[in-house]
Write a protein that holds these residues in place. Structure first.
Motif, PDB file in Angstrom:
ATOM      1  N   VAL A 168      42.871  12.819  56.845  1.00 31.66           N
ATOM      2  CA  VAL A 168      42.463  12.725  55.664  1.00 31.66           C
ATOM      3  C   VAL A 168      43.405  13.406  54.423  1.00 31.66           C
ATOM      4  N   PRO A 169      42.916  13.094  53.214  1.00 23.08           N
ATOM      5  CA  PRO A 169      44.415  13.522  52.150  1.00 23.08           C
ATOM      6  C   PRO A 169      43.835  14.994  51.833  1.00 23.08           C
ATOM      7  N   LEU A 170      44.879  15.651  51.345  1.00 24.30           N
ATOM      8  CA  LEU A 170      44.736  16.983  50.555  1.00 24.30           C
ATOM      9  C   LEU A 170      44.341  16.768  49.108  1.00 24.30           C
ATOM     10  N   VAL A 171      43.591  17.475  48.484  1.00 27.21           N
ATOM     11  CA  VAL A 171      43.207  17.273  46.971  1.00 27.21           C
ATOM     12  C   VAL A 171      43.395  18.774  46.653  1.00 27.21           C
ATOM     13  N   PRO A 172      44.517  18.847  45.447  1.00 30.06           N
ATOM     14  CA  PRO A 172      44.355  20.167  44.843  1.00 30.06           C
ATOM     15  C   PRO A 172      43.329  20.498  43.883  1.00 30.06           C
ATOM     16  N   MET A 173      42.921  21.560  43.470  1.00 27.76           N
ATOM     17  CA  MET A 173      42.113  21.930  42.433  1.00 27.76           C
ATOM     18  C   MET A 173      42.608  23.177  41.870  1.00 27.76           C
ATOM     19  N   ALA A 174      42.272  23.393  40.584  1.00 30.96           N
ATOM     20  CA  ALA A 174      42.544  24.737  39.768  1.00 30.96           C
ATOM     21  C   ALA A 174      41.336  24.894  38.625  1.00 30.96           C
ATOM     22  N   TYR A 175      41.377  25.721  38.145  1.00 27.19           N
ATOM     23  CA  TYR A 175      40.643  26.065  37.035  1.00 27.19           C
ATOM     24  C   TYR A 175      41.221  26.945  36.188  1.00 27.19           C
ATOM     25  N   ALA A 176      41.007  26.884  34.687  1.00 33.88           N
ATOM     26  CA  ALA A 176      41.442  27.919  33.488  1.00 33.88           C
ATOM     27  C   ALA A 176      40.361  28.479  32.910  1.00 33.88           C
ATOM     28  N   ALA A 177      40.438  29.663  32.465  1.00 35.17           N
ATOM     29  CA  ALA A 177      39.357  29.837  31.509  1.00 35.17           C
ATOM     30  C   ALA A 177      40.042  30.430  30.078  1.00 35.17           C
ATOM     31  N   ARG A 178      39.187  29.950  29.057  1.00 35.80           N
ATOM     32  CA  ARG A 178      39.854  30.356  27.780  1.00 35.80           C
ATOM     33  C   ARG A 178      40.227  31.955  27.751  1.00 35.80           C
ATOM     34  N   ARG A 179      39.100  32.591  28.062  1.00 35.13           N
ATOM     35  CA  ARG A 179      39.089  34.106  28.208  1.00 35.13           C
ATOM     36  C   ARG A 179      38.537  34.442  29.392  1.00 35.13           C
ATOM     37  N   ALA A 180      39.630  35.447  30.251  1.00 34.19           N
ATOM     38  CA  ALA A 180      39.196  35.629  31.541  1.00 34.19           C
ATOM     39  C   ALA A 180      39.966  37.285  31.714  1.00 34.19           C
ATOM     40  N   TRP A 181      39.138  37.931  32.818  1.00 39.48           N
ATOM     41  CA  TRP A 181      39.487  38.972  33.281  1.00 39.48           C
ATOM     42  C   TRP A 181      40.565  38.688  34.460  1.00 39.48           C
ATOM     43  N   VAL A 182      41.666  39.210  34.756  1.00 41.15           N
ATOM     44  CA  VAL A 182      42.469  38.998  35.701  1.00 41.15           C
ATOM     45  C   VAL A 182      42.566  40.459  36.459  1.00 41.15           C
ATOM     46  N   LEU A 183      41.926  40.302  37.794  1.00 38.98           N
ATOM     47  CA  LEU A 183      41.920  41.709  38.529  1.00 38.98           C
ATOM     48  C   LEU A 183      43.280  42.043  39.100  1.00 38.98           C
ATOM     49  N   LEU A 184      43.507  43.099  39.214  1.00 40.64           N
ATOM     50  CA  LEU A 184      44.772  43.733  39.970  1.00 40.64           C
ATOM     51  C   LEU A 184      44.637  43.777  41.406  1.00 40.64           C
ATOM     52  N   THR A 185      44.169  42.742  41.812  1.00 41.02           N
ATOM     53  CA  THR A 185      44.195  42.712  43.538  1.00 41.02           C
ATOM     54  C   THR A 185      45.279  41.798  43.841  1.00 41.02           C
ATOM     55  N   TRP A 186      45.660  41.415  45.302  1.00 40.99           N
ATOM     56  CA  TRP A 186      46.846  40.840  45.701  1.00 40.99           C
ATOM     57  C   TRP A 186      46.856  39.326  45.216  1.00 40.99           C
ATOM     58  N   ASP A 187      45.683  38.915  44.944  1.00 42.58           N
ATOM     59  CA  ASP A 187      45.731  37.299  44.467  1.00 42.58           C
ATOM     60  C   ASP A 187      45.501  37.114  42.977  1.00 42.58           C
ATOM     61  N   ARG A 188      45.368  38.283  42.003  1.00 41.31           N
ATOM     62  CA  ARG A 188      45.292  38.247  40.873  1.00 41.31           C
ATOM     63  C   ARG A 188      43.904  37.369  40.432  1.00 41.31           C
ATOM     64  N   VAL A 189      42.832  37.764  41.182  1.00 49.54           N
ATOM     65  CA  VAL A 189      41.649  36.821  40.946  1.00 49.54           C
ATOM     66  C   VAL A 189      41.425  36.710  39.537  1.00 49.54           C
ATOM     67  N   VAL A 190      40.669  35.296  39.020  1.00 52.45           N
ATOM     68  CA  VAL A 190      40.437  35.128  37.550  1.00 52.45           C
ATOM     69  C   VAL A 190      38.788  35.103  37.600  1.00 52.45           C
ATOM     70  N   ILE A 191      38.345  35.924  36.639  1.00 54.56           N
ATOM     71  CA  ILE A 191      36.789  35.952  36.589  1.00 54.56           C
ATOM     72  C   ILE A 191      36.798  35.750  34.880  1.00 54.56           C
ATOM     73  N   PRO A 192      36.138  34.369  34.895  1.00 47.31           N
ATOM     74  CA  PRO A 192      35.857  34.019  33.278  1.00 47.31           C
ATOM     75  C   PRO A 192      34.951  35.160  32.513  1.00 47.31           C
ATOM     76  N   LYS A 193      35.099  35.391  31.329  1.00 47.21           N
ATOM     77  CA  LYS A 193      34.427  36.177  30.668  1.00 47.21           C
ATOM     78  C   LYS A 193      33.228  35.338  30.029  1.00 47.21           C
ATOM     79  N   PRO A 194      31.866  36.072  30.006  1.00 45.89           N
ATOM     80  CA  PRO A 194      30.957  35.151  29.413  1.00 45.89           C
ATOM     81  C   PRO A 194      30.933  34.437  28.133  1.00 45.89           C
ATOM     82  N   PHE A 195      30.425  33.158  28.368  1.00 40.78           N
ATOM     83  CA  PHE A 195      30.491  32.199  27.374  1.00 40.78           C
ATOM     84  C   PHE A 195      31.857  31.562  27.052  1.00 40.78           C
TER      85      PHE A 195
END
Length: 180
Positions: A117-144
């Motif tokens: 079966v094939p691999l399918v890449p996926m990602a997202y972007a948020a206009r405004r987000a917090w980027v945590l200072l974790t190893w992965d730099r997790v992205v948390i979208p800001k409300p609204f």
């Protein structure tokens, strides 16, 4: 194209970076609510306990516990069986559970090769987000804020691929995910 496969009984292996888990999980859980069959590969470590319970409580499919460092071979065998026999799509973070960030590890490419079966890449972007200072730099979208979810073209892995060809697919997926 992704939803056509998910709802058409043609499984895929959905790959997104560890930092993009939040909104990719949200989207995939909504497709499960509409009848898609999706399971997750989640770390066998203690860090994976909370995501495992969240996936199960949200009605997620089978959860496979394993990683490149722990029970990886066992998890890959179980996922191959679920993909081939049960037509279950798999969602995973190929740079998890501990990184390095945004580097596609080879195990999932092997799963695509063995399962056909094939691999399918996926990602997202948020206009405004917090980027945590974790190893992965997790992205948390800001409300609204506005969020864009991007899904790339499926990438096939030939069953007869040698190590060099598998490494090339690994790099191709890494680049496709970065491009998204």
């Amino acid at each position: 194209a992704l939803e056509a496969r998910l709802f058409g009984g043609r499984p895929v292996i959905i790959c997104y970076w560890h930092r993009h888990q939040l909104m990719c999980w949200r989207y995939l859980n909504r497709t499960i609510g509409r009848g898609a069959s999706i399971g997750w590969l989640i770390s066998a470590s203690l860090d994976g306990e909370v995501p495992t319970e969240v996936a199960r409580s949200l009605g997620g499919g089978i959860v496979f516990r394993g990683s490149t460092t722990s029970r990886g071979t066992e998890a890959l065998r179980a996922m191959r069986k679920a993909v081939v026999h049960d037509k279950l799509s798999i969602a995973t973070t190929p740079d998890g559970p501990y990184g390095p960030r945004s580097q596609f590890k080879p195990g999932i490419v092997k799963l695509a090769q063995f399962s056909g079966v094939p691999l399918v890449p996926m990602a997202y972007a948020a206009r405004r987000a917090w980027v945590l200072l974790t190893w992965d730099r997790v992205v948390i979208p800001k409300p609204f804020t506005r969020i864009a979810l991007a899904v790339g073209e499926p990438i096939e892995v030939p069953r007869t691929a040698d190590d060099a060809a598998l490494a090339a697919v690994q790099k191709k997926m890494e680049q496709a995910m970065q491009d998204l």
